[in-house]
Design an enzyme around this catalytic site. Structure first.
Site, PDB file in Angstrom:
ATOM      1  N   ARG A 121       0.612  -1.297   0.116  1.00 54.46           N
ATOM      2  CA  ARG A 121       0.051  -0.155   0.096  1.00 54.46           C
ATOM      3  C   ARG A 121       0.846   1.221   0.003  1.00 54.46           C
ATOM      4  O   ARG A 121       0.430   2.369   0.382  1.00 54.46           O
ATOM      5  CB  ARG A 121      -1.114   0.184   1.016  1.00 54.46           C
ATOM      6  N   GLU A 185       7.387  19.884 -24.915  1.00 54.92           N
ATOM      7  CA  GLU A 185       6.541  19.878 -23.404  1.00 54.92           C
ATOM      8  C   GLU A 185       7.169  21.451 -23.069  1.00 54.92           C
ATOM      9  O   GLU A 185       6.230  22.238 -22.097  1.00 54.92           O
ATOM     10  CB  GLU A 185       6.749  18.932 -22.384  1.00 54.92           C
ATOM     11  N   LYS A 227       4.662  23.683 -13.818  1.00 51.56           N
ATOM     12  CA  LYS A 227       3.721  22.587 -13.728  1.00 51.56           C
ATOM     13  C   LYS A 227       3.369  22.396 -12.316  1.00 51.56           C
ATOM     14  O   LYS A 227       2.020  22.048 -12.088  1.00 51.56           O
ATOM     15  CB  LYS A 227       4.330  21.106 -14.285  1.00 51.56           C
ATOM     16  N   GLU A 237      -6.672  16.852 -10.699  1.00 50.64           N
ATOM     17  CA  GLU A 237      -7.103  16.815 -12.128  1.00 50.64           C
ATOM     18  C   GLU A 237      -8.941  17.150 -12.209  1.00 50.64           C
ATOM     19  O   GLU A 237      -9.406  16.439 -12.813  1.00 50.64           O
ATOM     20  CB  GLU A 237      -6.811  15.667 -13.056  1.00 50.64           C
ATOM     21  N   ARG A 241      -6.146  22.142 -14.145  1.00 48.76           N
ATOM     22  CA  ARG A 241      -4.966  21.193 -14.648  1.00 48.76           C
ATOM     23  C   ARG A 241      -4.906  20.807 -15.805  1.00 48.76           C
ATOM     24  O   ARG A 241      -4.073  20.609 -16.420  1.00 48.76           O
ATOM     25  CB  ARG A 241      -4.814  19.892 -13.632  1.00 48.76           C
ATOM     26  N   ASN A 245      -2.917  20.238 -20.908  1.00 47.05           N
ATOM     27  CA  ASN A 245      -3.276  19.328 -22.189  1.00 47.05           C
ATOM     28  C   ASN A 245      -3.204  20.365 -23.441  1.00 47.05           C
ATOM     29  O   ASN A 245      -3.645  19.828 -24.315  1.00 47.05           O
ATOM     30  CB  ASN A 245      -4.666  18.631 -21.986  1.00 47.05           C
ATOM     31  N   HIS A 248      -2.520  18.692 -26.485  1.00 45.06           N
ATOM     32  CA  HIS A 248      -2.731  17.408 -26.478  1.00 45.06           C
ATOM     33  C   HIS A 248      -4.209  16.855 -27.231  1.00 45.06           C
ATOM     34  O   HIS A 248      -4.073  15.387 -27.305  1.00 45.06           O
ATOM     35  CB  HIS A 248      -2.685  16.865 -25.090  1.00 45.06           C
ATOM     36  N   HIS A 252      -2.577  13.494 -28.867  1.00 43.71           N
ATOM     37  CA  HIS A 252      -3.270  12.133 -28.707  1.00 43.71           C
ATOM     38  C   HIS A 252      -4.149  11.174 -29.748  1.00 43.71           C
ATOM     39  O   HIS A 252      -3.712  10.347 -30.030  1.00 43.71           O
ATOM     40  CB  HIS A 252      -4.177  12.331 -27.539  1.00 43.71           C
TER      41      HIS A 252
HETATM   42  P1  NAD Z   1      11.338   6.453 -22.272  1.00 37.27           P
HETATM   43  O1  NAD Z   1      11.109   6.106 -20.980  1.00 37.27           O
HETATM   44  O2  NAD Z   1      10.687   5.361 -23.090  1.00 37.27           O
HETATM   45  O3  NAD Z   1      12.700   6.719 -22.875  1.00 37.27           O
HETATM   46  C1  NAD Z   1      12.789   7.085 -24.027  1.00 37.27           C
HETATM   47  C2  NAD Z   1      14.141   6.518 -24.463  1.00 37.27           C
HETATM   48  O4  NAD Z   1      15.402   6.966 -24.032  1.00 37.27           O
HETATM   49  C3  NAD Z   1      14.155   4.801 -24.125  1.00 37.27           C
HETATM   50  O5  NAD Z   1      14.772   4.248 -25.171  1.00 37.27           O
HETATM   51  C4  NAD Z   1      15.247   4.845 -22.780  1.00 37.27           C
HETATM   52  O6  NAD Z   1      15.909   3.542 -22.729  1.00 37.27           O
HETATM   53  C5  NAD Z   1      16.008   5.982 -23.467  1.00 37.27           C
HETATM   54  N1  NAD Z   1      16.693   6.568 -22.313  1.00 37.27           N
HETATM   55  C6  NAD Z   1      16.392   7.189 -21.225  1.00 37.27           C
HETATM   56  N2  NAD Z   1      17.388   7.782 -20.675  1.00 37.27           N
HETATM   57  C7  NAD Z   1      18.292   8.099 -21.459  1.00 37.27           C
HETATM   58  C8  NAD Z   1      19.564   8.537 -21.033  1.00 37.27           C
HETATM   59  N3  NAD Z   1      20.003   9.248 -20.331  1.00 37.27           N
HETATM   60  N4  NAD Z   1      20.537   8.379 -22.205  1.00 37.27           N
HETATM   61  C9  NAD Z   1      20.173   7.617 -23.437  1.00 37.27           C
HETATM   62  N5  NAD Z   1      19.054   7.079 -23.594  1.00 37.27           N
HETATM   63  C10 NAD Z   1      18.263   7.064 -22.460  1.00 37.27           C
HETATM   64  O7  NAD Z   1      10.482   7.706 -22.940  1.00 37.27           O
HETATM   65  P2  NAD Z   1      10.107   9.220 -22.097  1.00 37.27           P
HETATM   66  O8  NAD Z   1       9.694   9.972 -23.308  1.00 37.27           O
HETATM   67  O9  NAD Z   1      11.094   9.401 -21.007  1.00 37.27           O
HETATM   68  O10 NAD Z   1       8.770   8.905 -21.140  1.00 37.27           O
HETATM   69  C11 NAD Z   1       7.350   8.493 -21.968  1.00 37.27           C
HETATM   70  C12 NAD Z   1       6.614   7.875 -20.902  1.00 37.27           C
HETATM   71  O11 NAD Z   1       6.405   8.861 -19.801  1.00 37.27           O
HETATM   72  C13 NAD Z   1       5.160   7.398 -21.476  1.00 37.27           C
HETATM   73  O12 NAD Z   1       4.876   6.183 -20.909  1.00 37.27           O
HETATM   74  C14 NAD Z   1       4.459   8.586 -20.712  1.00 37.27           C
HETATM   75  O13 NAD Z   1       3.015   8.109 -20.574  1.00 37.27           O
HETATM   76  C15 NAD Z   1       5.076   8.939 -19.467  1.00 37.27           C
HETATM   77  N6  NAD Z   1       4.517  10.075 -19.057  1.00 37.27           N
HETATM   78  C16 NAD Z   1       4.281  10.275 -17.609  1.00 37.27           C
HETATM   79  C17 NAD Z   1       4.179  11.556 -17.214  1.00 37.27           C
HETATM   80  C18 NAD Z   1       3.443  11.634 -15.610  1.00 37.27           C
HETATM   81  O14 NAD Z   1       2.989  12.729 -15.252  1.00 37.27           O
HETATM   82  N7  NAD Z   1       3.607  10.551 -14.922  1.00 37.27           N
HETATM   83  C19 NAD Z   1       4.204  12.751 -18.010  1.00 37.27           C
HETATM   84  C20 NAD Z   1       4.720  12.459 -19.245  1.00 37.27           C
HETATM   85  C21 NAD Z   1       4.972  11.325 -19.996  1.00 37.27           C
HETATM   86 MG    MG Z   2       2.420  15.243 -22.751  1.00 34.65          MG
END
Ligand code: NAD
Ligand code: MG
Length: 362
Positions: A121, A185, A227, A237, A241, A245, A248, A252
């Site tokens: 939890r 972003e 943010k 949200e 918030r 978007n 987006h 999306h």
């Molecule tokens: P990702 O985590 O897939 O990373 C992109 C690529 O970069 C991957 O292949 C990873 O292995 C590589 N990588 C990461 N760090 C690296 C580094 N320092 N050097 C070399 N390679 C590196 O993609 P992302 O764009 O970081 O994240 C996308 C995800 O984040 C989605 O699942 C999305 O839903 C989520 N997200 C969440 C929130 C939130 O508020 N929680 C906000 C935005 C996005």
């Molecule tokens: Mg986004």
């Protein structure tokens, strides 16, 4: 060093933004006075680059490290992967005060956060975001999630980390395309909330593209502050918030239509932001000169501003209506009224939306 304090009462935490933070991970964690057994979650790409530095830092501060690597890719942000991590946590006897550390991009962060939120939890969660997107977006807001076969981020929670370390050095190994996707972003924050920041981006974009540390520190910290301000007003949200978007609605839809393979999220958002400013101009809400500034900055960041050939306005409209954030079939757009200020427009006139979509489609 920039510190961004996220003020959420008992769930408040700090985001530290600087170079050289990863080798000091152990020192930062030690202050939190937790069980000295850490579950370090990463993936093979990030693990091979930075896993050893993180582990050494933790060991030197007296932590025992259990490292888990999940395969690289959005498809592994799943309940099945989470279950493997629960198994590991249970067999290695992690307790309620054993921290889970996410070392990776948004995929690792969301999954590790989901595991931290649900195992026993909830156990302490620490984020070390290693993509620009994760540093400016997923490190603030407390959203953690896994995907369901029927939709992205369908299963999740709001769960705040105890600490976020955004080390700018790790961005040097990122694919430049990932840097640009993260910048989408960053540009978004300027348009929705901060005219001066937008102007700063116009002046300093090349420094960011070159990953200059001082410029990055400013951009990451300001983005997190914007943010945070929005999220603090509306943690779960309910209303305001939604301005996050911006870009987006169409973004999306475009990601869904292209099977999440053609575009990085930020690239789809870039096209969505360009469409949104055009729509705002068409509705007479936003000056044409300002729209040109926004589109120009997106372009200079090496991001796309047009819908690709082969996608029709009708398909886009239908896809936008299917989005989970569409309430009762009403299309909602976040549209600028000036650079730095947006409004949430429900029931935008179909005719104008169609006109703008035709303009964006080849
Ligand atoms: P990702 O985590 O897939 O990373 C992109 C690529 O970069 C991957 O292949 C990873 O292995 C590589 N990588 C990461 N760090 C690296 C580094 N320092 N050097 C070399 N390679 C590196 O993609 P992302 O764009 O970081 O994240 C996308 C995800 O984040 C989605 O699942 C999305 O839903 C989520 N997200 C969440 C929130 C939130 O508020 N929680 C906000 C935005 C996005
Ligand atoms: Mg986004």
């Amino acid at each position: 060093m920039q510190e961004v304090y996220i003020n959420l009462g008992a769930r408040s935490y700090s985001i530290y933004v600087d170079t050289g933070l990863l080798p000091r991970l152990g020192e930062y964690l030690k202050v939190l006075k937790l069980t000295p057994r850490v579950l370090l979650i990463t993936n093979p790409v990030v693990g091979s680059l930075y896993g050893a530095v993180a582990e050494t830092a933790l060991r030197n501060a007296g932590f025992e490290v259990i490292r888990a690597e999940i395969p690289d890719g959005e498809e592994y942000k799943s309940l099945a992967t989470a279950e493997k991590l629960y198994d590991l946590a249970y067999t290695r006897e992690l307790d309620r005060r054993s921290p889970v550390v996410a070392l990776g991009g948004g995929v690792v962060g969301d999954l590790a956060g989901f595991v931290a939120a649900t195992y026993l939890r909830g156990v302490p969660f620490i984020q070390v975001p290693t993509t620009l997107l994760a540093q400016v977006d997923s490190s603030v807001g407390g959203k953690v999630a896994v995907n369901h076969p029927r939709g992205k981020n369908i299963i999740g929670a709001f769960y705040q980390p105890r600490l976020v370390l955004a080390d700018l050095d790790v961005l040097k190994t990122l694919d430049p395309r990932e840097v640009r996707a993260g910048l989408a972003e960053v540009i978004k924050y300027g348009v929705i909330a901060d005219q001066a920041f937008f102007a700063w981006l116009e002046e300093n974009l090349e420094r960011l593209l070159a990953l200059e540390a001082r410029a990055l520190a400013h951009a990451v910290a300001v983005s997190c502050r914007i943010k945070a301000r929005v999220v603090q007003e509306d943690e779960t949200e309910q209303g305001r918030r939604a301005i996050l978007n911006f870009g987006h609605t169409l973004g999306h839809a475009l990601e869904a239509l292209t099977g999440y393979t053609t575009y990085r999220h930020g690239e789809a958002v870039a096209i969505g932001m360009a469409a949104a400013v055009r729509l705002a101009v068409a509705l007479g809400m936003f000056p044409e000169g300002d729209a040109a500034r926004v589109i120009n900055l997106i372009r200079r960041a090496g991001l796309p501003v047009e819908v690709p050939a082969g996608i029709s306005p009708g398909e886009l409209l239908a896809s936008m209506r299917r989005d989970k954030k569409v309430l009762a079939g009403r299309l909602t757009f976040v549209l600028p009224v000036e650079i730095g200020r947006v409004e949430i427009v429900r029931d935008a006139p179909e005719e104008a939306v169609g006109r703008v979509l035709r303009l964006c489609c080849n």
